[in-house]
Enzyme design. Structure first.
Site, short mmCIF file in Angstrom:
data_model
loop_
_atom_site.label_atom_id
_atom_site.label_comp_id
_atom_site.label_asym_id
_atom_site.label_seq_id
_atom_site.Cartn_x
_atom_site.Cartn_y
_atom_site.Cartn_z
N ASP A 141 7.38 -22.52 -11.16
CA ASP A 141 7.03 -24.17 -11.00
C ASP A 141 6.37 -24.02 -11.81
OD1 ASP A 141 5.72 -26.24 -8.52
OD2 ASP A 141 6.77 -26.41 -9.57
N LYS A 144 8.86 -26.21 -17.53
CA LYS A 144 10.27 -26.50 -16.76
C LYS A 144 11.63 -25.30 -17.77
CE LYS A 144 8.53 -28.58 -13.63
NZ LYS A 144 7.53 -27.32 -12.27
N ASP A 169 11.71 -24.76 -8.50
CA ASP A 169 11.61 -25.86 -8.57
C ASP A 169 12.37 -27.01 -9.33
OD1 ASP A 169 8.67 -28.40 -7.57
OD2 ASP A 169 10.95 -28.40 -6.63
N ASN A 170 12.17 -28.42 -9.10
CA ASN A 170 12.91 -28.81 -9.95
C ASN A 170 13.91 -28.63 -11.05
OD1 ASN A 170 9.04 -28.50 -10.57
ND2 ASN A 170 9.83 -30.44 -9.23
N GLU A 199 9.34 -34.19 -4.65
CA GLU A 199 8.14 -34.63 -3.82
C GLU A 199 7.54 -36.52 -3.81
OE1 GLU A 199 8.34 -32.37 -6.25
OE2 GLU A 199 6.47 -32.43 -7.76
C1 LIG Z 1 4.30 -21.16 -19.86
N1 LIG Z 1 2.63 -20.56 -19.36
C2 LIG Z 1 2.38 -21.06 -18.15
N2 LIG Z 1 0.99 -19.63 -17.46
C3 LIG Z 1 0.28 -20.39 -16.59
N3 LIG Z 1 0.63 -21.27 -15.65
C4 LIG Z 1 1.56 -22.66 -16.31
C5 LIG Z 1 2.26 -22.23 -17.55
N4 LIG Z 1 2.71 -23.71 -17.39
C6 LIG Z 1 2.85 -24.79 -17.21
N5 LIG Z 1 1.91 -23.68 -16.28
C7 LIG Z 1 1.03 -23.93 -15.55
O1 LIG Z 1 1.62 -25.12 -14.36
C8 LIG Z 1 1.27 -26.19 -13.85
C9 LIG Z 1 2.48 -26.53 -14.16
C10 LIG Z 1 3.92 -27.46 -13.15
C11 LIG Z 1 5.14 -28.41 -14.58
N6 LIG Z 1 5.38 -29.05 -13.65
C12 LIG Z 1 5.88 -30.33 -13.88
O2 LIG Z 1 5.91 -30.37 -14.59
C13 LIG Z 1 6.27 -30.74 -12.52
C14 LIG Z 1 6.96 -32.35 -12.69
C15 LIG Z 1 7.87 -33.07 -11.85
C16 LIG Z 1 7.68 -34.75 -12.47
C17 LIG Z 1 8.56 -35.25 -11.45
C18 LIG Z 1 9.33 -36.57 -12.23
C19 LIG Z 1 7.89 -37.05 -12.65
F1 LIG Z 1 8.06 -38.51 -13.02
C20 LIG Z 1 7.25 -36.60 -13.20
C21 LIG Z 1 6.52 -35.44 -12.83
C22 LIG Z 1 7.43 -32.66 -11.12
C23 LIG Z 1 7.21 -31.24 -10.70
O3 LIG Z 1 7.33 -31.11 -9.55
C24 LIG Z 1 6.29 -30.42 -11.67
O4 LIG Z 1 6.18 -29.15 -10.91
C25 LIG Z 1 0.39 -26.20 -14.02
F2 LIG Z 1 0.09 -27.48 -14.43
C26 LIG Z 1 0.20 -26.02 -16.10
O5 LIG Z 1 -1.21 -25.61 -16.40
MG LIG Z 2 7.10 -28.39 -9.25
#
Ligand SMILES: CNc1ncnc2c1ncn2[C@@H]1O[C@H](/C=C/CNC(=O)c2cc(-c3ccc(F)cc3)cc(O)c2O)[C@H](F)[C@H]1O
Ligand SMILES: [Mg+2]
Length: 214
Positions: A141, A144, A169-170, A199
């Site tokens: 999650d 992406k 997810d997603n 969600e």
């Molecule tokens: C790349 N390696 C990483 N290592 C450790 N932590 C990380 C890493 N990469 C991210 N994180 C960490 O994981 C999280 C990132 C979550 C990203 N999730 C989404 O973007 C995401 C976006 C939407 C969404 C849907 C529609 C819309 F209009 C707007 C948004 C819905 C969803 O359910 C999501 O999960 C956190 F923020 C980041 O620090």
């Molecule tokens: Mg998500």
């Protein structure tokens, strides 16, 4: 300066949930994010699918990539058997700090280890750091476009075993098209799509469950 969205979510938990009651923490976050301000938690609709897949797998060792505020960490950890553990990876220290407090408020701090850092750096160190052989369950999650490289890294580091379940997810919104191609056209995975909604909205989204065949 004002508070952040994760800080406001933590405040909503402290105000509306009961300490040590994971379900009340989940309900408080879902209520706040549905009625006050949206946040990217897996949420209640997809959360029911996560719950059912997790209950079916009943993992001893679970991994989550992308903790954010800890909502899915609480959903996962509340269903783990005694002595089973969740390792959750988060590289934003501010998010990790909020998640730690939400997980502790739910009383699940003994089942969850939050590891601060980038998945790409941490995955290769998991075996030595946690003395584990492999994961039984992985919830993806985080960013992406990192689902495929991190899945390949988990394979290469020998952290998946025959039967390990990946749940992503997603896969529709925001979407993970490369990941769907990777797991669906790969003889080493048996994949199934669970349709749901993004969600707290009526937009289409869903979870992809992929069993690693070894
Ligand atoms: C790349 N390696 C990483 N290592 C450790 N932590 C990380 C890493 N990469 C991210 N994180 C960490 O994981 C999280 C990132 C979550 C990203 N999730 C989404 O973007 C995401 C976006 C939407 C969404 C849907 C529609 C819309 F209009 C707007 C948004 C819905 C969803 O359910 C999501 O999960 C956190 F923020 C980041 O620090
Ligand atoms: Mg998500």
């Amino acid at each position: 300066t004002g508070s952040s969205r994760p800080q406001r979510i933590l405040k909503a938990v402290q105000k509306n949930a009961t300490k040590g009651d994971p379900q009340s923490v989940i309900s408080a976050i879902d209520y706040y994010c549905r009625h006050k301000e949206w946040a990217m938690n897996v949420g209640d609709d997809k959360g029911l699918i996560l719950d059912s897949v997790l209950t079916e797998v009943n993992p001893s060792m679970a991994l989550e990539l992308g903790t954010y505020c800890g909502y899915s960490s609480v959903r996962i950890a509340r269903l783990l058997s005694p002595n089973s553990k969740l390792i959750t990876v988060e590289f934003n220290p501010a998010f990790a700090a909020i998640a730690r407090q939400i997980i502790a408020y739910a009383g699940l701090q003994d089942k969850v280890t939050i590891v601060e850092g980038a998945s790409g750096d941490l995955i290769p160190k998991m075996k030595e750091r946690f003395g584990l052989k492999s994961f039984d369950f992985v919830f993806l999650d985080h960013w992406k476009d990192r689902y495929v490289p991190d899945t390949k890294l988990l394979e290469d580091c020998g952290l998946l075993r025959k039967g390990t379940v990946l749940l992503a997810d997603n896969v529709i919104c925001p979407g993970a098209p490369e990941y769907l191609k990777y797991v669906r056209n790969n003889p080493r995975y048996e994949s199934r799509y669970y349709p749901s909604v993004l969600e707290y909205t009526k937009a289409e989204d869903g979870l992809e469950k992929s069993v690693f065949l070894g």
